[in-house]
Design an enzyme around this catalytic site. Sequence first.
Site, PDB file in Angstrom:
ATOM      1  N   PRO A 173       1.505  -9.715   0.234  1.00 14.14           N
ATOM      2  CA  PRO A 173       1.190 -10.093   1.622  1.00 14.14           C
ATOM      3  C   PRO A 173       0.962 -11.597   1.841  1.00 14.14           C
ATOM      4  O   PRO A 173       0.533 -11.984   2.920  1.00 14.14           O
ATOM      5  CB  PRO A 173      -0.098  -9.305   1.891  1.00 14.14           C
ATOM      6  CG  PRO A 173      -0.757  -9.192   0.543  1.00 14.14           C
ATOM      7  CD  PRO A 173       0.361  -9.113  -0.457  1.00 14.14           C
ATOM      8  N   CYS A 177      -0.604  -8.574 -12.213  1.00 15.25           N
ATOM      9  CA  CYS A 177      -2.036  -8.217 -12.208  1.00 15.25           C
ATOM     10  C   CYS A 177      -2.205  -6.986 -13.101  1.00 15.25           C
ATOM     11  O   CYS A 177      -2.600  -5.922 -12.653  1.00 15.25           O
ATOM     12  CB  CYS A 177      -2.549  -7.984 -10.791  1.00 15.25           C
ATOM     13  SG  CYS A 177      -1.621  -6.798  -9.827  1.00 15.25           S
TER      14      CYS A 177
END
Length: 504
Positions: free
Chosen positions: A310, A433
Amino acid sequence: MSPPGRPKGESRSAQREGRPVGPPGRPKGESRSEPREGSPMNDAAEIGAPPLAQAMWIAAVASARLREGMPLERGLALAHERISAQIGGRRMHPRAAAAAKDIAFTAARHRALTDALIARLATRPPSEPVAALLGVALAQLATARHAAYAVVDQAVQAAKQDGATEGAAGFINAVLRNALRQFDALVDEAERDDAVRHNLPSWWLQRLQRDYPQHWQAIAELQREPPPLVLRVNLLRTTRAAYLERLAQAQLDATAVGTAGVWLHQACPVERIPGFTAGEVTVQDAGAQLAAEWLDLADGMAVLDACAAPGGKTAHLAALAAIDLTAVDIDAERAQRIDQNLARLGKHAGATVRVLVTDVLRAAREGRLPPDHYDRILLDAPCTASGIVRRHPDIPWLRRPEDVAQLPTQQARLLDALWPLLAPAGRLLFAVCSVFSEEGSQQIQRFVARTPGARLIPLPVRGGSGRLAEPTVQLVPAETDAGTAEGWPGVHDGFFYALLEKQS
Ligand SMILES: C[S@@+](CC[C@H](N)C(=O)[O-])C[C@H]1O[C@@H](n2cnc3c(N)ncnc32)[C@H](O)[C@@H]1O
Protein backbone atom coordinates in the site's frame (compact mmCIF):
# COMPACT_ATOMS: atom_id res chain seq x y z
CA MET A 1 20.50 -11.52 13.30
CA SER A 2 19.25 -9.11 15.87
CA PRO A 3 18.58 -10.32 19.40
CA PRO A 4 15.11 -11.73 19.95
CA GLY A 5 14.59 -9.25 22.71
CA ARG A 6 12.91 -9.27 26.08
CA PRO A 7 11.21 -12.61 26.61
CA LYS A 8 7.71 -11.64 27.59
CA GLY A 9 5.97 -14.96 27.82
CA GLU A 10 5.30 -15.25 31.51
CA SER A 11 3.34 -18.32 32.38
CA ARG A 12 -0.31 -18.18 31.59
CA SER A 13 -0.98 -20.10 34.76
CA ALA A 14 0.20 -16.97 36.59
CA GLN A 15 -2.39 -15.08 34.67
CA ARG A 16 -5.14 -17.53 35.50
CA GLU A 17 -4.20 -17.14 39.12
CA GLY A 18 -4.77 -13.42 38.74
CA ARG A 19 -1.19 -12.28 39.17
CA PRO A 20 -0.28 -9.35 36.91
CA VAL A 21 1.74 -10.30 33.84
CA GLY A 22 3.30 -8.20 31.08
CA PRO A 23 3.98 -4.49 31.32
CA PRO A 24 1.91 -2.61 33.92
CA GLY A 25 -1.57 -1.84 32.75
CA ARG A 26 -1.49 -4.20 29.83
CA PRO A 27 -2.78 -7.71 30.46
CA LYS A 28 -1.00 -10.34 28.36
CA GLY A 29 -2.70 -10.82 25.05
CA GLU A 30 -4.27 -7.40 25.10
CA SER A 31 -3.93 -5.46 21.89
CA ARG A 32 -1.79 -2.36 22.04
CA SER A 33 -2.72 -1.28 18.54
CA GLU A 34 -6.41 -1.77 18.90
CA PRO A 35 -7.91 0.00 21.90
CA ARG A 36 -9.88 -2.06 24.37
CA GLU A 37 -13.28 -1.32 25.69
CA GLY A 38 -13.03 1.40 28.28
CA SER A 39 -9.50 2.39 27.26
CA PRO A 40 -8.89 6.10 27.81
CA MET A 41 -8.24 6.54 24.09
CA ASN A 42 -11.64 5.55 22.84
CA ASP A 43 -15.23 6.50 23.29
CA ALA A 44 -16.44 3.29 24.89
CA ALA A 45 -16.43 4.81 28.36
CA GLU A 46 -18.69 7.58 27.12
CA ILE A 47 -21.08 5.46 25.10
CA GLY A 48 -20.88 2.23 27.05
CA ALA A 49 -19.14 -0.97 26.05
CA PRO A 50 -20.74 -3.14 23.39
CA PRO A 51 -22.54 -6.23 24.64
CA LEU A 52 -20.02 -9.04 24.86
CA ALA A 53 -22.43 -11.39 23.06
CA GLN A 54 -22.59 -9.07 20.05
CA ALA A 55 -18.81 -8.70 19.81
CA MET A 56 -18.29 -12.45 20.33
CA TRP A 57 -20.83 -13.23 17.65
CA ILE A 58 -19.02 -11.09 15.06
CA ALA A 59 -15.65 -12.46 16.16
CA ALA A 60 -16.90 -16.05 15.94
CA VAL A 61 -18.27 -15.60 12.42
CA ALA A 62 -14.93 -14.09 11.34
CA SER A 63 -13.02 -16.91 13.07
CA ALA A 64 -15.15 -19.45 11.22
CA ARG A 65 -14.22 -17.76 7.93
CA LEU A 66 -10.57 -17.89 8.96
CA ARG A 67 -10.97 -21.65 9.29
CA GLU A 68 -12.05 -21.58 5.62
CA GLY A 69 -8.98 -19.55 4.64
CA MET A 70 -10.22 -15.96 4.80
CA PRO A 71 -7.95 -13.33 6.44
CA LEU A 72 -9.34 -12.18 9.77
CA GLU A 73 -9.67 -8.48 8.89
CA ARG A 74 -11.76 -9.30 5.85
CA GLY A 75 -13.83 -11.85 7.75
CA LEU A 76 -14.50 -9.27 10.48
CA ALA A 77 -15.70 -6.68 7.96
CA LEU A 78 -18.03 -9.20 6.29
CA ALA A 79 -19.33 -10.52 9.61
CA HIS A 80 -20.06 -7.02 10.87
CA GLU A 81 -21.92 -6.18 7.67
CA ARG A 82 -23.93 -9.39 7.70
CA ILE A 83 -24.86 -9.22 11.39
CA SER A 84 -25.73 -5.51 11.15
CA ALA A 85 -28.11 -6.31 8.32
CA GLN A 86 -29.60 -9.20 10.31
CA ILE A 87 -30.26 -7.34 13.54
CA GLY A 88 -30.95 -3.91 12.00
CA GLY A 89 -28.07 -1.42 11.88
CA ARG A 90 -29.29 0.65 14.83
CA ARG A 91 -29.00 -2.29 17.20
CA MET A 92 -25.34 -2.72 16.29
CA HIS A 93 -23.21 -1.03 18.94
CA PRO A 94 -20.90 1.63 17.44
CA ARG A 95 -17.88 0.01 19.05
CA ALA A 96 -18.86 -3.59 18.33
CA ALA A 97 -16.46 -3.81 15.38
CA ALA A 98 -13.46 -2.71 17.48
CA ALA A 99 -14.41 -5.03 20.35
CA ALA A 100 -14.97 -7.92 17.91
CA LYS A 101 -11.55 -7.33 16.36
CA ASP A 102 -9.93 -7.49 19.75
CA ILE A 103 -11.77 -10.72 20.59
CA ALA A 104 -11.05 -12.33 17.20
CA PHE A 105 -7.35 -11.43 17.40
CA THR A 106 -7.20 -12.84 20.93
CA ALA A 107 -8.79 -16.05 19.63
CA ALA A 108 -6.21 -16.28 16.83
CA ARG A 109 -3.44 -15.82 19.41
CA HIS A 110 -4.87 -18.82 21.29
CA ARG A 111 -6.02 -20.92 18.38
CA ALA A 112 -3.78 -23.96 19.01
CA LEU A 113 -4.76 -24.03 22.67
CA THR A 114 -8.48 -23.67 22.08
CA ASP A 115 -8.42 -26.34 19.34
CA ALA A 116 -6.68 -28.68 21.79
CA LEU A 117 -9.23 -27.90 24.53
CA ILE A 118 -12.16 -28.44 22.19
CA ALA A 119 -10.72 -31.79 21.04
CA ARG A 120 -10.41 -32.82 24.70
CA LEU A 121 -13.81 -31.55 25.86
CA ALA A 122 -16.22 -32.14 22.99
CA THR A 123 -17.73 -35.58 22.82
CA ARG A 124 -18.09 -35.16 19.05
CA PRO A 125 -16.22 -32.81 16.69
CA PRO A 126 -18.31 -29.63 16.50
CA SER A 127 -19.23 -27.93 13.22
CA GLU A 128 -16.90 -25.11 12.12
CA PRO A 129 -19.20 -22.28 13.32
CA VAL A 130 -19.63 -23.96 16.71
CA ALA A 131 -15.89 -24.65 17.02
CA ALA A 132 -15.20 -21.00 16.13
CA LEU A 133 -17.57 -19.68 18.82
CA LEU A 134 -16.14 -22.10 21.37
CA GLY A 135 -12.63 -20.98 20.38
CA VAL A 136 -13.52 -17.33 20.84
CA ALA A 137 -15.05 -18.00 24.27
CA LEU A 138 -12.23 -20.27 25.47
CA ALA A 139 -9.65 -17.65 24.46
CA GLN A 140 -11.56 -15.09 26.54
CA LEU A 141 -11.50 -17.51 29.47
CA ALA A 142 -7.76 -18.15 28.99
CA THR A 143 -6.96 -14.44 29.09
CA ALA A 144 -9.38 -13.73 31.95
CA ARG A 145 -10.53 -10.54 30.25
CA HIS A 146 -14.06 -10.82 31.62
CA ALA A 147 -15.66 -12.70 34.48
CA ALA A 148 -15.91 -16.38 33.51
CA TYR A 149 -19.67 -16.54 34.12
CA ALA A 150 -20.17 -13.56 31.77
CA VAL A 151 -18.12 -15.20 29.01
CA VAL A 152 -20.15 -18.43 29.26
CA ASP A 153 -23.47 -16.62 29.43
CA GLN A 154 -22.66 -14.28 26.53
CA ALA A 155 -21.28 -17.10 24.38
CA VAL A 156 -24.56 -18.94 24.82
CA GLN A 157 -26.48 -15.75 23.95
CA ALA A 158 -24.30 -15.31 20.85
CA ALA A 159 -24.96 -18.93 19.84
CA LYS A 160 -28.72 -18.37 20.03
CA GLN A 161 -28.52 -15.41 17.62
CA ASP A 162 -27.08 -17.32 14.71
CA GLY A 163 -28.77 -20.03 12.67
CA ALA A 164 -25.45 -21.89 12.32
CA THR A 165 -25.01 -22.22 16.10
CA GLU A 166 -28.42 -21.86 17.75
CA GLY A 167 -29.01 -25.62 17.86
CA ALA A 168 -25.72 -26.02 19.73
CA ALA A 169 -26.34 -23.45 22.48
CA GLY A 170 -26.75 -26.17 25.12
CA PHE A 171 -23.64 -27.98 23.91
CA ILE A 172 -21.61 -24.75 24.03
CA ASN A 173 -22.85 -24.09 27.56
CA ALA A 174 -21.88 -27.61 28.65
CA VAL A 175 -18.42 -27.52 27.05
CA LEU A 176 -17.56 -24.13 28.55
CA ARG A 177 -18.79 -25.07 32.02
CA ASN A 178 -16.90 -28.31 31.86
CA ALA A 179 -13.77 -26.40 30.74
CA LEU A 180 -14.07 -24.04 33.68
CA ARG A 181 -14.18 -26.87 36.21
CA GLN A 182 -10.68 -28.03 35.22
CA PHE A 183 -9.28 -25.10 33.26
CA ASP A 184 -5.75 -24.90 34.66
CA ALA A 185 -5.17 -28.62 34.47
CA LEU A 186 -6.48 -28.79 30.91
CA VAL A 187 -4.31 -25.90 29.77
CA ASP A 188 -1.21 -27.28 31.45
CA GLU A 189 -1.73 -30.62 29.80
CA ALA A 190 -2.34 -29.10 26.35
CA GLU A 191 0.68 -26.83 26.64
CA ARG A 192 3.03 -29.77 27.03
CA ASP A 193 2.92 -29.70 23.25
CA ASP A 194 5.31 -26.96 22.00
CA ALA A 195 3.01 -26.17 19.06
CA VAL A 196 0.16 -25.46 21.48
CA ARG A 197 2.33 -23.51 23.89
CA HIS A 198 3.61 -21.28 21.09
CA ASN A 199 0.33 -21.19 19.19
CA LEU A 200 1.73 -22.34 15.87
CA PRO A 201 0.92 -25.11 13.41
CA SER A 202 3.48 -27.92 13.89
CA TRP A 203 5.03 -27.47 10.43
CA TRP A 204 5.59 -23.76 11.13
CA LEU A 205 7.17 -24.45 14.51
CA GLN A 206 9.50 -27.07 12.97
CA ARG A 207 10.71 -24.53 10.39
CA LEU A 208 11.35 -21.98 13.14
CA GLN A 209 13.26 -24.57 15.21
CA ARG A 210 15.36 -25.57 12.19
CA ASP A 211 16.23 -21.96 11.22
CA TYR A 212 16.73 -20.66 14.80
CA PRO A 213 17.95 -23.53 16.98
CA GLN A 214 19.00 -21.04 19.70
CA HIS A 215 16.28 -18.42 19.42
CA TRP A 216 13.10 -20.10 18.21
CA GLN A 217 11.46 -19.98 21.61
CA ALA A 218 12.06 -16.27 22.12
CA ILE A 219 10.85 -15.53 18.59
CA ALA A 220 7.71 -17.62 19.05
CA GLU A 221 6.96 -16.00 22.41
CA LEU A 222 7.34 -12.49 21.07
CA GLN A 223 5.27 -13.27 18.00
CA ARG A 224 2.41 -14.21 20.27
CA GLU A 225 2.30 -10.72 21.75
CA PRO A 226 0.31 -7.82 20.34
CA PRO A 227 2.54 -5.57 18.21
CA PRO A 228 4.21 -2.37 19.29
CA LEU A 229 2.78 0.77 17.68
CA VAL A 230 5.67 2.37 15.81
CA LEU A 231 5.45 5.55 13.75
CA ARG A 232 7.73 7.09 11.19
CA VAL A 233 8.05 10.83 11.62
CA ASN A 234 7.62 12.57 8.27
CA LEU A 235 10.70 14.75 8.21
CA LEU A 236 9.16 16.82 5.39
CA ARG A 237 6.68 18.17 7.96
CA THR A 238 8.37 18.11 11.38
CA THR A 239 11.37 16.85 13.32
CA ARG A 240 11.41 13.85 15.57
CA ALA A 241 12.41 15.98 18.56
CA ALA A 242 9.46 18.34 17.96
CA TYR A 243 7.09 15.42 17.53
CA LEU A 244 8.29 13.72 20.73
CA GLU A 245 7.76 17.01 22.52
CA ARG A 246 4.23 17.20 21.16
CA LEU A 247 3.51 13.67 22.42
CA ALA A 248 4.91 14.56 25.83
CA GLN A 249 2.61 17.58 26.00
CA ALA A 250 -0.32 15.31 25.17
CA GLN A 251 0.92 13.02 27.98
CA LEU A 252 1.54 10.18 25.56
CA ASP A 253 4.45 7.99 26.51
CA ALA A 254 6.86 7.36 23.62
CA THR A 255 10.48 6.60 22.79
CA ALA A 256 12.64 7.19 19.74
CA VAL A 257 13.54 4.12 17.67
CA GLY A 258 15.89 4.02 14.68
CA THR A 259 16.60 7.25 12.88
CA ALA A 260 13.07 8.59 12.34
CA GLY A 261 10.86 6.23 14.34
CA VAL A 262 8.76 6.77 17.45
CA TRP A 263 7.42 3.94 19.57
CA LEU A 264 4.08 5.03 21.00
CA HIS A 265 3.57 2.98 24.13
CA GLN A 266 -0.17 3.37 24.32
CA ALA A 267 -2.82 1.83 22.08
CA CYS A 268 -4.33 4.42 19.82
CA PRO A 269 -6.51 4.30 16.70
CA VAL A 270 -4.65 5.95 13.83
CA GLU A 271 -7.03 8.87 13.50
CA ARG A 272 -6.25 9.83 17.11
CA ILE A 273 -2.48 9.72 16.70
CA PRO A 274 -1.38 13.35 16.97
CA GLY A 275 -0.51 14.71 13.53
CA PHE A 276 -1.51 11.53 11.68
CA THR A 277 -4.23 13.10 9.52
CA ALA A 278 -1.99 16.07 8.73
CA GLY A 279 0.72 13.68 7.53
CA GLU A 280 3.28 14.45 10.21
CA VAL A 281 3.62 10.74 10.97
CA THR A 282 2.66 7.42 9.52
CA VAL A 283 2.41 3.96 11.03
CA GLN A 284 5.43 1.95 9.89
CA ASP A 285 7.37 -0.72 11.71
CA ALA A 286 10.92 0.34 12.52
CA GLY A 287 12.32 -2.66 10.62
CA ALA A 288 10.38 -1.57 7.53
CA GLN A 289 11.81 1.94 7.86
CA LEU A 290 15.29 0.58 7.16
CA ALA A 291 14.46 -0.18 3.51
CA ALA A 292 14.39 3.39 2.22
CA GLU A 293 17.38 4.35 4.39
CA TRP A 294 19.48 1.49 3.04
CA LEU A 295 18.79 2.43 -0.56
CA ASP A 296 20.97 5.50 0.01
CA LEU A 297 19.10 7.78 -2.40
CA ALA A 298 20.49 10.91 -4.06
CA ASP A 299 18.82 13.66 -6.08
CA GLY A 300 18.24 12.80 -9.72
CA MET A 301 18.18 9.02 -9.29
CA ALA A 302 15.72 6.85 -11.22
CA VAL A 303 14.09 4.54 -8.68
CA LEU A 304 11.73 1.58 -9.11
CA ASP A 305 9.54 0.39 -6.24
CA ALA A 306 8.53 -2.90 -7.82
CA CYS A 307 5.93 -4.23 -5.36
CA ALA A 308 4.75 -1.01 -3.85
CA ALA A 309 1.24 -1.25 -2.41
CA PRO A 310 0.00 0.00 0.00
CA GLY A 311 2.88 2.42 -0.37
CA GLY A 312 4.44 2.60 3.08
CA LYS A 313 7.93 2.42 1.62
CA THR A 314 7.00 4.38 -1.55
CA ALA A 315 6.10 7.39 0.59
CA HIS A 316 9.33 7.05 2.55
CA LEU A 317 11.40 6.90 -0.66
CA ALA A 318 9.56 9.88 -2.13
CA ALA A 319 10.31 11.93 0.99
CA LEU A 320 14.05 11.38 0.99
CA ALA A 321 15.37 12.98 -2.22
CA ALA A 322 14.46 14.55 -5.56
CA ILE A 323 14.12 11.18 -7.27
CA ASP A 324 12.19 10.01 -10.30
CA LEU A 325 10.14 7.22 -8.71
CA THR A 326 8.06 4.57 -10.43
CA ALA A 327 5.85 2.58 -8.06
CA VAL A 328 4.30 -0.63 -9.42
CA ASP A 329 1.77 -3.02 -7.96
CA ILE A 330 -0.37 -5.72 -9.51
CA ASP A 331 -3.27 -5.21 -7.11
CA ALA A 332 -5.46 -2.28 -8.18
CA GLU A 333 -7.33 -2.01 -4.88
CA ARG A 334 -4.17 -1.99 -2.79
CA ALA A 335 -2.50 0.39 -5.26
CA GLN A 336 -5.13 3.06 -4.53
CA ARG A 337 -3.62 3.31 -1.09
CA ILE A 338 -0.26 4.34 -2.59
CA ASP A 339 -1.90 7.52 -3.89
CA GLN A 340 -3.75 8.06 -0.60
CA ASN A 341 -0.53 7.69 1.38
CA LEU A 342 1.32 10.07 -0.92
CA ALA A 343 -1.51 12.60 -0.73
CA ARG A 344 -1.38 12.53 3.07
CA LEU A 345 2.37 12.45 3.50
CA GLY A 346 3.53 14.55 0.53
CA LYS A 347 6.87 14.15 -1.24
CA HIS A 348 10.23 15.81 -1.56
CA ALA A 349 9.95 19.08 -3.53
CA GLY A 350 11.92 17.75 -6.50
CA ALA A 351 10.55 14.20 -6.52
CA THR A 352 8.22 12.81 -9.19
CA VAL A 353 6.11 9.72 -8.58
CA ARG A 354 4.34 7.60 -11.18
CA VAL A 355 2.09 4.77 -9.98
CA LEU A 356 1.55 1.85 -12.37
CA VAL A 357 -1.03 -0.86 -11.73
CA THR A 358 0.41 -3.83 -13.55
CA ASP A 359 2.27 -7.10 -13.20
CA VAL A 360 5.86 -5.94 -12.91
CA LEU A 361 7.06 -9.16 -14.58
CA ARG A 362 4.95 -8.38 -17.62
CA ALA A 363 5.87 -4.70 -17.67
CA ALA A 364 9.56 -5.67 -17.64
CA ARG A 365 9.06 -8.27 -20.37
CA GLU A 366 7.17 -5.82 -22.58
CA GLY A 367 9.77 -3.07 -22.15
CA ARG A 368 7.40 -0.71 -20.32
CA LEU A 369 10.06 -0.53 -17.66
CA PRO A 370 13.32 0.23 -19.46
CA PRO A 371 16.38 -2.05 -19.08
CA ASP A 372 19.68 -0.79 -17.62
CA HIS A 373 17.84 2.30 -16.36
CA TYR A 374 17.19 2.33 -12.62
CA ASP A 375 19.81 3.52 -10.14
CA ARG A 376 17.86 1.91 -7.32
CA ILE A 377 15.25 -0.86 -7.21
CA LEU A 378 13.29 -1.87 -4.15
CA LEU A 379 11.85 -5.37 -4.37
CA ASP A 380 9.64 -5.76 -1.30
CA ALA A 381 8.48 -9.13 -2.45
CA PRO A 382 5.30 -11.06 -1.69
CA CYS A 383 6.13 -13.59 1.03
CA THR A 384 4.69 -15.74 3.81
CA ALA A 385 4.71 -12.69 6.13
CA SER A 386 6.10 -14.99 8.83
CA GLY A 387 7.89 -11.98 10.36
CA ILE A 388 4.75 -9.98 11.11
CA VAL A 389 2.65 -12.51 13.01
CA ARG A 390 2.35 -10.07 15.92
CA ARG A 391 0.36 -7.76 13.64
CA HIS A 392 -1.51 -10.50 11.82
CA PRO A 393 -2.03 -13.44 14.18
CA ASP A 394 -4.12 -15.18 11.52
CA ILE A 395 -1.09 -15.66 9.24
CA PRO A 396 0.15 -19.00 10.63
CA TRP A 397 -3.39 -20.34 10.28
CA LEU A 398 -3.80 -19.09 6.72
CA ARG A 399 -0.52 -20.36 5.30
CA ARG A 400 0.15 -23.90 4.15
CA PRO A 401 3.56 -25.61 3.94
CA GLU A 402 3.19 -25.47 0.12
CA ASP A 403 3.30 -21.66 0.34
CA VAL A 404 6.88 -21.84 1.62
CA ALA A 405 7.72 -23.73 -1.56
CA GLN A 406 5.69 -21.59 -3.96
CA LEU A 407 6.46 -18.07 -2.70
CA PRO A 408 10.28 -18.40 -3.03
CA THR A 409 9.74 -19.41 -6.67
CA GLN A 410 7.69 -16.26 -7.24
CA GLN A 411 10.35 -14.15 -5.47
CA ALA A 412 13.11 -15.68 -7.62
CA ARG A 413 11.14 -14.85 -10.79
CA LEU A 414 10.80 -11.24 -9.64
CA LEU A 415 14.52 -10.98 -8.86
CA ASP A 416 15.47 -12.40 -12.27
CA ALA A 417 13.05 -10.10 -14.12
CA LEU A 418 14.08 -6.92 -12.29
CA TRP A 419 17.84 -7.38 -12.36
CA PRO A 420 18.21 -6.42 -16.08
CA LEU A 421 16.36 -3.14 -15.36
CA LEU A 422 19.14 -2.01 -13.02
CA ALA A 423 21.69 0.49 -14.41
CA PRO A 424 25.39 -0.43 -14.17
CA ALA A 425 26.56 0.21 -10.58
CA GLY A 426 22.89 0.43 -9.58
CA ARG A 427 21.60 -1.23 -6.41
CA LEU A 428 18.64 -3.51 -5.74
CA LEU A 429 17.35 -4.01 -2.22
CA PHE A 430 15.54 -7.31 -1.75
CA ALA A 431 13.18 -7.34 1.23
CA VAL A 432 10.69 -9.81 2.69
CA CYS A 433 8.80 -9.59 5.97
CA SER A 434 9.67 -13.20 6.67
CA VAL A 435 11.83 -15.16 9.10
CA PHE A 436 12.00 -18.32 6.96
CA SER A 437 15.41 -18.92 5.40
CA GLU A 438 13.90 -20.18 2.11
CA GLU A 439 12.67 -16.65 1.48
CA GLY A 440 15.77 -14.92 2.82
CA SER A 441 19.34 -16.18 2.98
CA GLN A 442 18.73 -19.24 0.76
CA GLN A 443 16.95 -17.17 -1.84
CA ILE A 444 19.77 -14.66 -2.09
CA GLN A 445 22.55 -17.25 -2.06
CA ARG A 446 20.94 -18.88 -5.07
CA PHE A 447 20.42 -15.57 -6.84
CA VAL A 448 24.03 -14.46 -6.40
CA ALA A 449 25.26 -17.88 -7.56
CA ARG A 450 23.29 -17.74 -10.81
CA THR A 451 23.70 -14.02 -11.59
CA PRO A 452 27.04 -12.80 -12.96
CA GLY A 453 27.86 -9.30 -11.71
CA ALA A 454 25.58 -9.43 -8.66
CA ARG A 455 27.56 -8.42 -5.57
CA LEU A 456 26.25 -8.19 -2.03
CA ILE A 457 26.82 -4.83 -0.33
CA PRO A 458 27.13 -5.27 3.45
CA LEU A 459 24.41 -3.64 5.52
CA PRO A 460 24.94 -1.89 8.86
CA VAL A 461 23.17 -3.74 11.64
CA ARG A 462 23.99 -1.34 14.47
CA GLY A 463 24.35 2.40 14.44
CA GLY A 464 27.17 4.51 15.90
CA SER A 465 30.13 2.88 17.61
CA GLY A 466 28.54 -0.55 17.73
CA ARG A 467 28.46 -0.65 13.93
CA LEU A 468 28.61 -4.11 12.36
CA ALA A 469 28.34 -4.91 8.69
CA GLU A 470 26.52 -8.04 7.54
CA PRO A 471 26.31 -9.35 3.96
CA THR A 472 22.59 -9.89 4.48
CA VAL A 473 20.39 -9.03 7.44
CA GLN A 474 17.78 -11.27 9.02
CA LEU A 475 15.81 -9.33 11.61
CA VAL A 476 13.69 -11.37 13.96
CA PRO A 477 10.89 -9.76 15.97
CA ALA A 478 12.44 -7.79 18.81
CA GLU A 479 11.46 -5.48 21.59
CA THR A 480 14.56 -4.26 23.36
CA ASP A 481 16.44 -1.05 24.01
CA ALA A 482 19.59 -2.54 22.45
CA GLY A 483 21.21 -0.12 20.02
CA THR A 484 18.41 2.41 20.23
CA ALA A 485 20.76 5.13 21.41
CA GLU A 486 22.95 4.63 18.31
CA GLY A 487 20.04 4.94 15.93
CA TRP A 488 19.42 1.21 15.60
CA PRO A 489 15.78 0.17 16.13
CA GLY A 490 15.58 -2.30 18.98
CA VAL A 491 11.84 -2.64 18.36
CA HIS A 492 10.90 -4.22 15.07
CA ASP A 493 9.18 -7.06 13.25
CA GLY A 494 10.89 -9.84 11.31
CA PHE A 495 12.45 -8.85 7.96
CA PHE A 496 15.13 -10.12 5.64
CA TYR A 497 17.22 -7.64 3.65
CA ALA A 498 19.90 -8.05 0.99
CA LEU A 499 21.43 -5.15 -0.95
CA LEU A 500 22.84 -6.15 -4.34
CA GLU A 501 25.01 -4.04 -6.63
CA LYS A 502 25.30 -4.56 -10.38
CA GLN A 503 28.92 -4.72 -11.40
CA SER A 504 29.79 -4.13 -15.01
C1 LIG B 1 5.00 -7.02 0.81
S1 LIG B 1 3.81 -6.25 -0.15
C2 LIG B 1 4.53 -4.69 -0.47
C3 LIG B 1 4.43 -3.71 0.67
C4 LIG B 1 4.86 -2.31 0.28
N1 LIG B 1 6.18 -2.28 -0.29
C5 LIG B 1 4.83 -1.34 1.44
O1 LIG B 1 5.85 -1.07 2.06
O2 LIG B 1 3.74 -0.82 1.75
C6 LIG B 1 3.99 -7.07 -1.68
C7 LIG B 1 3.19 -6.47 -2.82
O3 LIG B 1 3.60 -7.11 -4.02
C8 LIG B 1 2.51 -7.05 -4.91
N2 LIG B 1 2.82 -7.98 -6.03
C9 LIG B 1 2.86 -9.32 -6.00
N3 LIG B 1 3.21 -9.80 -7.21
C10 LIG B 1 3.40 -8.73 -8.03
C11 LIG B 1 3.75 -8.58 -9.40
N4 LIG B 1 3.99 -9.65 -10.17
N5 LIG B 1 3.83 -7.34 -9.90
C12 LIG B 1 3.59 -6.26 -9.12
N6 LIG B 1 3.24 -6.35 -7.82
C13 LIG B 1 3.15 -7.56 -7.28
C14 LIG B 1 1.33 -7.40 -4.05
O4 LIG B 1 0.12 -6.94 -4.63
C15 LIG B 1 1.68 -6.68 -2.75
O5 LIG B 1 1.03 -5.43 -2.68
